[in-house]
Design a protein around this motif. Structure first.
Motif, PDB file in Angstrom:
ATOM      1  N   ALA A  87       4.041 128.925  84.431  1.00  0.00           N
ATOM      2  CA  ALA A  87       4.973 127.824  84.696  1.00  0.00           C
ATOM      3  C   ALA A  87       4.959 126.826  83.539  1.00  0.00           C
ATOM      4  O   ALA A  87       6.013 126.344  83.103  1.00  0.00           O
ATOM      5  CB  ALA A  87       4.590 127.128  86.002  1.00  0.00           C
ATOM      6  N   GLY A  88       3.770 126.522  83.014  1.00  0.00           N
ATOM      7  CA  GLY A  88       3.684 125.642  81.853  1.00  0.00           C
ATOM      8  C   GLY A  88       4.200 126.313  80.598  1.00  0.00           C
ATOM      9  O   GLY A  88       4.832 125.670  79.745  1.00  0.00           O
ATOM     10  N   PHE A 128      18.006 128.444  79.480  1.00  0.00           N
ATOM     11  CA  PHE A 128      18.026 127.606  80.676  1.00  0.00           C
ATOM     12  C   PHE A 128      18.282 128.440  81.932  1.00  0.00           C
ATOM     13  O   PHE A 128      17.755 128.126  83.015  1.00  0.00           O
ATOM     14  CB  PHE A 128      19.081 126.507  80.541  1.00  0.00           C
ATOM     15  N   THR A 129      19.074 129.490  81.815  1.00  0.00           N
ATOM     16  CA  THR A 129      19.290 130.379  82.956  1.00  0.00           C
ATOM     17  C   THR A 129      18.002 131.109  83.309  1.00  0.00           C
ATOM     18  O   THR A 129      17.644 131.240  84.485  1.00  0.00           O
ATOM     19  CB  THR A 129      20.397 131.399  82.646  1.00  0.00           C
ATOM     20  N   PHE A 130      17.296 131.588  82.284  1.00  0.00           N
ATOM     21  CA  PHE A 130      15.976 132.192  82.504  1.00  0.00           C
ATOM     22  C   PHE A 130      15.063 131.215  83.235  1.00  0.00           C
ATOM     23  O   PHE A 130      14.395 131.571  84.210  1.00  0.00           O
ATOM     24  CB  PHE A 130      15.362 132.589  81.160  1.00  0.00           C
ATOM     25  N   ALA A 131      15.021 129.961  82.758  1.00  0.00           N
ATOM     26  CA  ALA A 131      14.150 128.963  83.371  1.00  0.00           C
ATOM     27  C   ALA A 131      14.561 128.690  84.815  1.00  0.00           C
ATOM     28  O   ALA A 131      13.704 128.569  85.702  1.00  0.00           O
ATOM     29  CB  ALA A 131      14.175 127.674  82.555  1.00  0.00           C
ATOM     30  N   GLY A 132      15.867 128.594  85.072  1.00  0.00           N
ATOM     31  CA  GLY A 132      16.336 128.337  86.427  1.00  0.00           C
ATOM     32  C   GLY A 132      15.950 129.440  87.395  1.00  0.00           C
ATOM     33  O   GLY A 132      15.475 129.179  88.513  1.00  0.00           O
ATOM     34  N   LEU A 133      16.135 130.679  86.969  1.00  0.00           N
ATOM     35  CA  LEU A 133      15.760 131.812  87.819  1.00  0.00           C
ATOM     36  C   LEU A 133      14.253 131.864  88.038  1.00  0.00           C
ATOM     37  O   LEU A 133      13.776 132.178  89.134  1.00  0.00           O
ATOM     38  CB  LEU A 133      16.245 133.119  87.188  1.00  0.00           C
ATOM     39  N   THR A 134      13.500 131.537  86.994  1.00  0.00           N
ATOM     40  CA  THR A 134      12.039 131.561  87.095  1.00  0.00           C
ATOM     41  C   THR A 134      11.539 130.452  88.016  1.00  0.00           C
ATOM     42  O   THR A 134      10.625 130.664  88.824  1.00  0.00           O
ATOM     43  CB  THR A 134      11.405 131.424  85.703  1.00  0.00           C
TER      44      THR A 134
END
Length: 262
Positions: A87-88, A128-134
């Motif tokens: 997460a970090g 940002f899409t990767f981060a949102g899904l994650t």
């Protein structure tokens, strides 16, 4: 007081699918960048920022594979611990991903098969899409079937750079990015087919993940070809060599060796 050892949890067919696909994704990434190096189109003569970006993104690939290994072996404590580290790690990926994109655009070093303004938009939108899904996967970590499928879709979003090195993207101009994204979408479709073959139904997480990925594509195209994209490009490149590069014109191919430095 005696402590009972946790029973060994045999891997399910579902576990095995995600483990195999984690290795397939990792192999795709390694193959893409290794091919670039083997063909003499890449070198290690890149700025420190690019090296940091590469190390952090490759590190995520390792984390993703390890997480699937831990699940398959029933090592839930290790899986949870590494999950919070991840997460970090994801924050570093977002920062470095955007920083490298801005640096390349300002230097006028956008790959010649992408429109400069499109490159400026699709790289951050992808990360940002990767981060949102994650993040969604982390929030739903207690709902395993949602958790692993959203993580999978997030990981698939990161395959674009590697696939761009494996596909003949110079021959796909002016649709190089769109064609690469289409290949990326094969991965969640494989997940849909695997669900149906295994259980006769498709988990709704695939629909949500695929919808988010397609939305990212639509946003990229809409912003790229709108006044917002042009204004963003002008703002980012102001006072840099990139300002002399027309936002919608494909840069000319290099006249010398196609060495990218990354």
């Amino acid at each position: 007081m005696a402590t009972l050892a946790a029973p060994h949890i045999a891997p399910t067919r579902d576990d095995n699918f995600f483990l195999v696909m984690a290795f397939v994704m990792a192999a795709t990434i390694v193959a893409g960048f290794s091919l670039q190096l083997a063909m003499g189109r890449s070198s290690f003569g890149a700025p420190p920022l690019v090296h940091a970006h590469a190390l952090v993104f490759m590190g995520w690939m390792v984390l993703y594979v390890l997480q699937n290994i831990f699940i398959t072996r029933g090592s839930m404590a290790l899986h949870r611990t590494l999950g919070w580290i991840g997460a970090g790690w994801m924050v570093l990926m977002v920062v470095l991903g955007c920083a490298v994109t801005v640096a390349m655009v300002r230097a006028g070093h956008v790959p010649f098969f992408f429109r400069p303004v499109q490159f400026l938009v699709f790289d951050p939108v992808t990360v940002f899409t990767f981060a949102g899904l994650t993040i969604a996967a982390i929030v739903m970590r207690r709902r395993t079937e949602w958790h692993r499928r959203l993580h999978y879709c997030g990981m698939a979003m990161l395959l674009d750079p590697a696939l761009g090195r494996l596909l003949p993207v110079p021959l796909l101009v002016p649709w190089a990015w769109e064609a690469t994204f289409a290949v990326v979408m094969i991965f969640p479709i494989i997940g849909v087919v695997a669900d149906y073959r295994r259980a006769g139904v498709v988990h709704p997480a695939w629909g949500r993940g695929i919808a988010v990925m397609i939305a990212a594509f639509i946003v990229t195209e809409a912003v790229t070809y709108s006044p917002v994209g042009t204004a963003l490009y002008n703002s980012v490149t102001a006072g840099s060599p990139g300002a002399d590069v027309p936002p919608f014109d494909f840069p000319p191919p290099p006249t010398g060796p196609l060495v990218t430095g990354r």
